[in-house]
Every structure is written in C-alpha cells, then in structure tokens.
Design an enzyme around this catalytic site. Structure first.
Site, PDB file in Angstrom:
ATOM      1  N   ALA A 128      35.262  42.779  40.823  1.00 27.94           N
ATOM      2  CA  ALA A 128      34.001  42.570  40.403  1.00 27.94           C
ATOM      3  C   ALA A 128      33.072  43.597  40.114  1.00 27.94           C
ATOM      4  O   ALA A 128      31.961  43.230  40.162  1.00 27.94           O
ATOM      5  CB  ALA A 128      33.479  41.461  41.380  1.00 27.94           C
ATOM      6  N   THR A 161      32.856  45.708  37.642  1.00 23.96           N
ATOM      7  CA  THR A 161      32.676  45.810  36.222  1.00 23.96           C
ATOM      8  C   THR A 161      32.952  44.587  35.257  1.00 23.96           C
ATOM      9  O   THR A 161      33.645  43.701  35.921  1.00 23.96           O
ATOM     10  CB  THR A 161      33.090  47.303  35.750  1.00 23.96           C
ATOM     11  OG1 THR A 161      32.709  47.567  34.509  1.00 23.96           O
ATOM     12  CG2 THR A 161      34.605  47.134  35.659  1.00 23.96           C
ATOM     13  N   GLY A 162      32.594  44.798  33.923  1.00 23.96           N
ATOM     14  CA  GLY A 162      33.237  43.704  33.106  1.00 23.96           C
ATOM     15  C   GLY A 162      33.112  42.385  33.401  1.00 23.96           C
ATOM     16  O   GLY A 162      32.026  42.142  33.882  1.00 23.96           O
ATOM     17  N   ILE A 163      33.906  41.359  32.980  1.00 19.88           N
ATOM     18  CA  ILE A 163      33.421  39.728  33.178  1.00 19.88           C
ATOM     19  C   ILE A 163      33.438  39.651  34.702  1.00 19.88           C
ATOM     20  O   ILE A 163      32.868  38.570  34.947  1.00 19.88           O
ATOM     21  CB  ILE A 163      34.421  39.109  32.354  1.00 19.88           C
ATOM     22  CG1 ILE A 163      35.752  39.215  32.826  1.00 19.88           C
ATOM     23  CG2 ILE A 163      34.188  39.396  30.882  1.00 19.88           C
ATOM     24  CD1 ILE A 163      36.654  38.245  31.973  1.00 19.88           C
ATOM     25  N   GLY A 164      34.272  40.169  35.579  1.00 18.45           N
ATOM     26  CA  GLY A 164      34.088  40.021  36.855  1.00 18.45           C
ATOM     27  C   GLY A 164      32.820  40.444  37.481  1.00 18.45           C
ATOM     28  O   GLY A 164      32.131  39.516  38.309  1.00 18.45           O
ATOM     29  N   SER A 221      45.030  35.288  29.760  1.00 17.73           N
ATOM     30  CA  SER A 221      44.629  35.949  28.492  1.00 17.73           C
ATOM     31  C   SER A 221      45.644  35.214  27.342  1.00 17.73           C
ATOM     32  O   SER A 221      46.766  34.817  27.824  1.00 17.73           O
ATOM     33  CB  SER A 221      45.134  37.480  28.282  1.00 17.73           C
ATOM     34  OG  SER A 221      44.919  37.861  26.834  1.00 17.73           O
ATOM     35  N   TYR A 265      51.976  43.777  29.657  1.00 14.78           N
ATOM     36  CA  TYR A 265      50.647  43.177  30.000  1.00 14.78           C
ATOM     37  C   TYR A 265      51.068  41.613  29.507  1.00 14.78           C
ATOM     38  O   TYR A 265      50.450  40.816  30.261  1.00 14.78           O
ATOM     39  CB  TYR A 265      49.692  43.772  28.736  1.00 14.78           C
ATOM     40  CG  TYR A 265      48.263  42.991  28.996  1.00 14.78           C
ATOM     41  CD1 TYR A 265      47.549  43.161  30.248  1.00 14.78           C
ATOM     42  CD2 TYR A 265      47.729  42.076  28.031  1.00 14.78           C
ATOM     43  CE1 TYR A 265      46.315  42.568  30.263  1.00 14.78           C
ATOM     44  CE2 TYR A 265      46.462  41.666  28.260  1.00 14.78           C
ATOM     45  CZ  TYR A 265      45.896  41.898  29.484  1.00 14.78           C
ATOM     46  OH  TYR A 265      44.454  41.138  29.617  1.00 14.78           O
TER      47      TYR A 265
HETATM   48  N1  NAP Z   1      38.130  42.065  27.972  1.00 13.94           N
HETATM   49  C1  NAP Z   1      39.086  41.156  27.137  1.00 13.94           C
HETATM   50  O1  NAP Z   1      38.986  41.018  25.977  1.00 13.94           O
HETATM   51  C2  NAP Z   1      39.974  40.326  27.880  1.00 13.94           C
HETATM   52  C3  NAP Z   1      40.616  39.554  27.046  1.00 13.94           C
HETATM   53  C4  NAP Z   1      41.586  38.637  27.914  1.00 13.94           C
HETATM   54  C5  NAP Z   1      41.708  38.825  29.260  1.00 13.94           C
HETATM   55  N2  NAP Z   1      41.137  39.335  30.063  1.00 13.94           N
HETATM   56  C6  NAP Z   1      41.250  39.382  31.271  1.00 13.94           C
HETATM   57  O2  NAP Z   1      39.894  39.572  32.163  1.00 13.94           O
HETATM   58  C7  NAP Z   1      40.011  40.087  33.401  1.00 13.94           C
HETATM   59  C8  NAP Z   1      38.861  41.028  33.709  1.00 13.94           C
HETATM   60  O3  NAP Z   1      38.892  42.068  32.600  1.00 13.94           O
HETATM   61  P1  NAP Z   1      37.918  42.917  31.941  1.00 13.94           P
HETATM   62  O4  NAP Z   1      37.994  42.666  30.627  1.00 13.94           O
HETATM   63  O5  NAP Z   1      36.372  42.578  32.530  1.00 13.94           O
HETATM   64  O6  NAP Z   1      38.354  44.482  32.416  1.00 13.94           O
HETATM   65  P2  NAP Z   1      37.563  45.707  33.054  1.00 13.94           P
HETATM   66  O7  NAP Z   1      36.080  45.895  32.721  1.00 13.94           O
HETATM   67  O8  NAP Z   1      38.587  46.685  32.937  1.00 13.94           O
HETATM   68  O9  NAP Z   1      37.644  45.177  34.514  1.00 13.94           O
HETATM   69  C9  NAP Z   1      38.839  45.161  35.125  1.00 13.94           C
HETATM   70  C10 NAP Z   1      38.652  44.925  36.876  1.00 13.94           C
HETATM   71  O10 NAP Z   1      39.803  45.015  37.525  1.00 13.94           O
HETATM   72  C11 NAP Z   1      39.847  45.801  38.661  1.00 13.94           C
HETATM   73  N3  NAP Z   1      40.943  46.597  38.927  1.00 13.94           N
HETATM   74  C12 NAP Z   1      41.922  46.970  38.250  1.00 13.94           C
HETATM   75  N4  NAP Z   1      43.067  47.502  38.961  1.00 13.94           N
HETATM   76  C13 NAP Z   1      42.758  46.860  40.049  1.00 13.94           C
HETATM   77  C14 NAP Z   1      43.527  47.003  41.438  1.00 13.94           C
HETATM   78  N5  NAP Z   1      44.596  47.944  41.736  1.00 13.94           N
HETATM   79  N6  NAP Z   1      42.936  46.546  42.481  1.00 13.94           N
HETATM   80  C15 NAP Z   1      41.673  46.111  42.572  1.00 13.94           C
HETATM   81  N7  NAP Z   1      41.104  46.076  41.353  1.00 13.94           N
HETATM   82  C16 NAP Z   1      41.715  46.373  40.217  1.00 13.94           C
HETATM   83  C17 NAP Z   1      38.898  47.083  37.855  1.00 13.94           C
HETATM   84  O11 NAP Z   1      38.501  47.898  38.890  1.00 13.94           O
HETATM   85  P3  NAP Z   1      38.214  49.537  38.610  1.00 13.94           P
HETATM   86  O12 NAP Z   1      36.892  49.346  37.887  1.00 13.94           O
HETATM   87  O13 NAP Z   1      37.986  50.301  39.795  1.00 13.94           O
HETATM   88  O14 NAP Z   1      39.403  50.132  37.594  1.00 13.94           O
HETATM   89  C18 NAP Z   1      37.846  46.018  37.212  1.00 13.94           C
HETATM   90  O15 NAP Z   1      36.899  45.897  38.207  1.00 13.94           O
HETATM   91  C19 NAP Z   1      41.415  40.853  33.412  1.00 13.94           C
HETATM   92  O16 NAP Z   1      42.140  40.108  34.125  1.00 13.94           O
HETATM   93  C20 NAP Z   1      41.823  40.743  31.977  1.00 13.94           C
HETATM   94  O17 NAP Z   1      43.400  40.839  31.797  1.00 13.94           O
HETATM   95  C21 NAP Z   1      40.034  40.334  29.239  1.00 13.94           C
END
Ligand code: NAP
Ligand code: NAG
Length: 329
Positions: free
Chosen positions: A57, A59-62, A185, A210
């Site tokens: 949570a 960064t990103g959508i979290g 996804s 993935y």
């Molecule tokens: N963006 C898209 O277009 C998209 C499309 C389909 C699905 N999704 C899904 O949406 C979800 C959120 O992704 P997002 O796009 O917001 O990406 P993001 O900005 O890269 O955020 C990912 C989050 O997951 C955390 N994370 C990664 N590895 C981890 C670990 N080992 N332990 C705990 N936390 C960890 C990251 O922490 P750090 O900051 O510390 O790395 C970050 O807070 C993911 O499950 C992704 O597969 C995204």
C-alpha cells in the site's frame, strides 16, 4: 468583426482536411481516454469501526485504495516491505483523509517468516479484520527466488498471499460479514499453471511466470470462496485495468528504446492510480456485491474469467500444492 469571420472562414476552407483530421483525432483520443478510465465505485458505504489491511500500500493502486478506505473512516493497516516508503505513504494518507487511524506494519511477501510474523502480530493485537486486500504484486522480474526458494512472482503474488490469507482467516471469520479481495490481472487469460514445474526452472520467461501467478490469484479466490461458504466471509478477484504505476519497473529497462518511447506515450492515456483503484474499492465495500463470492470483476462489474480460471479441479490442485509449499497442514 466581419474581417475576422471572413479570415477564419477562409482559413477553415483552406485547411479543411487538416482540421477534420485534428478534430477526429482529438475526439478519438478523448473517447479512448474515457474508455480507458473504466468504471467508478459509486458506493458511499462508510467503514467507521472497521479494520482494513492492504498489502503493497505504499505506492500505486494500493496507496489509492488505502486512501479511499481511510476517507471512509476505517482503521487502515498498510502492510509493506519498505517501512520508509510505507511511513511516507501513511503520513500522506492521514493528511489527505484527516483520519489518524492509519498504521504501517512490516510485511515481505517474499519471506514466509515475515508473513507469519505479521499474521501473528495482527491476530494478537487487532480485535477485528473486516477487509483484507491482497494487492501487492511484482511483474516480469528476472529469475529471482524468494527467501524460501520459490520463483519470485509466483512466490510473492500467489504463495505469499495464500499463506497470509490462511493465517488471518480466524480473525476474518470472527469479524464477519467480511471480505477478501485479490488483485489479479487480465494477464491471467493467457496463463497456465505449470503443475510439473511450478517455479519454471526448466524454461523461465518473466511473462509466463507473471501470467501464472495472476491465474493463481483467480483460482485461489474461487477455491477459497467455496471453502468459506456459510462463514460470512466473501472473496473477490479482479482486473484493475491498465494503470500508470511502478509495476513496469523491471520490464521497462529490458525493452528496446523505441518500445520504451511507445510505452511512455501509452502510459499517458491509461488509467491513473485513482481510476485503477476503483474496482478494488468496489469489491471491498460495495453493497451490491455483498452476497457474491468467488467471482472475478473488471471495471466495477462482474466478468467471466478465462476458461482455465473456472477449472474446479485445477483450483483444488493448486490449493493442495500451495498448502504443501508454504507448510500449511
Ligand atoms: N498497473 C497495472 O497496469 C496493473 C494491471 C493489472 C494488474 N495489476 C496488479 O495490481 C497490483 C498493484 O500493482 P501496481 O500497479 O500498484 O504496482 P506498483 O506501483 O509496483 O505497486 C506494487 C506494490 O507491491 C509491493 N510489493 C512488491 N513486492 C513485495 C513483497 N515482496 N512484499 C510486500 N510488498 C511487495 C510494492 O512494494 P515496494 O514499493 O516496496 O516495491 C508496491 O507497494 C499488483 O498485484 C498488479 O499485479 C496492475
Ligand atoms: C444480501 O443478503 C442479505 C441477507 O439475506 C439481504 O438482506 C440483502 O438484501 C442482500 N443484498 C443484496 C444486494 O442482494
């Protein structure tokens, strides 16, 4: 005045084709942008007295999802691996929402020990857990291993959340009606579960891993929903859209320059994080889905996932494999 009007008319006549192309392109881009923006969660449900835990949570959508939960009045737990980034995100969320009840807890999903530690902490100190949002994810990294020797994407995206969820089930059941949301996804549609080589040791391809991990999210949601029937705990999986986040951090540097340029243009029209959080929020709070469980959503509406995500036998087999891998009886 007449002179101006004539001048404009003349200009338009001389540049008719160019203007038409510009107009059509402009309208087309706006329509494309609107279509990309997707659905919005319209629920006004408030969450005072409820507790929400969100993984990844910082960064990103979290982070956007956490902000929304805080604005609804929930106690929000940001479960993150980088405590520095998590504290900065929590400060921002407290400030923007005016809700001081936002806390950070350490969780590295690439470590079974870390997951068990967090779960023990939450079970021991939180009186309730109403919404668990399994959001964290890693995409298309090189062949890395988790602390326990699992391939990184399957280990973090699926196995880590599998163990975390199972360890928090008692608290979720005690707090029913409660919800578990899995951020999957569209990538699951081209995924397969490689039961005979789950860590992809024979032939590692980042995108294959993935897709497998995101298919595992949908299958896990389905099997978990079946097991939780009658408990008041509902389960949801979803595609959040294509969103401008840090998810491409490992993929982008591997692309050819022209692909990176194309990607940076594409990133301008895809969802922003607020838009990308809407389907997660919908699954977490919307009254309309309160009695649904085990389904898959996209743009704040149910969607039929790929056939391999509807396979009951595969869902059971994946459950058993996952349980043995993470050491659950
Ligand atoms: N963006 C898209 O277009 C998209 C499309 C389909 C699905 N999704 C899904 O949406 C979800 C959120 O992704 P997002 O796009 O917001 O990406 P993001 O900005 O890269 O955020 C990912 C989050 O997951 C955390 N994370 C990664 N590895 C981890 C670990 N080992 N332990 C705990 N936390 C960890 C990251 O922490 P750090 O900051 O510390 O790395 C970050 O807070 C993911 O499950 C992704 O597969 C995204
Ligand atoms: C869900 O079920 C409860 C109890 O049966 C019922 O009161 C409620 O109206 C249902 N909600 C929806 C949206 O169907």
């Amino acid at each position: 005045m007449q002179n101006y009007a004539d001048a404009i008319k003349e200009y338009a006549e001389n540049h008719a084709t160019g203007l038409t192309v510009a107009l059509v392109t402009g309208v087309g881009l706006l329509a494309l942008r609107r279509w990309m923006a997707g659905g919005v969660c319209k629920s006004k449900a408030m969450l005072e007295g409820k507790t929400v835990l969100i993984t990844g949570a910082n960064t990103g959508i979290g982070k956007e999802t956490a902000l929304d939960m805080a604005q609804r009045g929930a106690r929000v737990i940001l479960a993150c691996r980088d405590m520095n980034r998590a504290r900065i995100a929590a400060d921002e969320i407290r400030q923007k929402s005016g809700n001081g009840n936002v806390v950070v807890k350490k969780l590295d999903l690439a470590s079974l020990q870390s997951i068990r530690d967090l779960a023990r902490d939450v079970q021991g100190t939180e009186s309730r857990l109403d919404i668990l949002i399994n959001n964290a994810g890693i995409m298309m990294c090189p062949k890395w291993e988790t602390e326990d020797g699992f391939e990184m994407q399957f280990g973090v995206n699926h196995l880590g959340h599998f163990l975390l969820t199972n360890c928090l089930l008692d608290l979720l059941k005690k707090s029913a009606p409660s919800r578990i949301v899995l951020v999957s996804s569209l990538a699951h549609e081209r995924g397969h579960i490689h039961f005979d080589d789950i860590n992809l040791d024979k032939d590692y391809k980042p995108e294959v891993s993935y897709r497998q991990s995101k298919l595992a999210n949908v299958l896990f949601a389905k099997e978990l929903a079946a097991r939780l029937k009658g408990t008041g705990v509902s389960v949801y999986s979803l595609h959040p859209g294509v969103i401008r986040t840090e998810l491409g951090r490992y993929l982008l540097p591997t692309l050819a320059l022209w692909k990176r340029i194309l990607a940076s243009v594409f990133m301008k029209i895809v969802k922003n994080p607020w838009e990308g959080a809407q389907t997660t929020i919908y699954c977490a709070v919307d009254e309309n889905v309160a009695n649904e469980s085990g389904l898959y959503y996209s743009d704040c509406a149910p969607k039929t996932p790929a056939p391999q995500a509807l396979d009951d036998d595969a869902a059971k087999k994946l459950w058993d494999l996952s349980a043995s891998m993470v050491g659950l009886a």
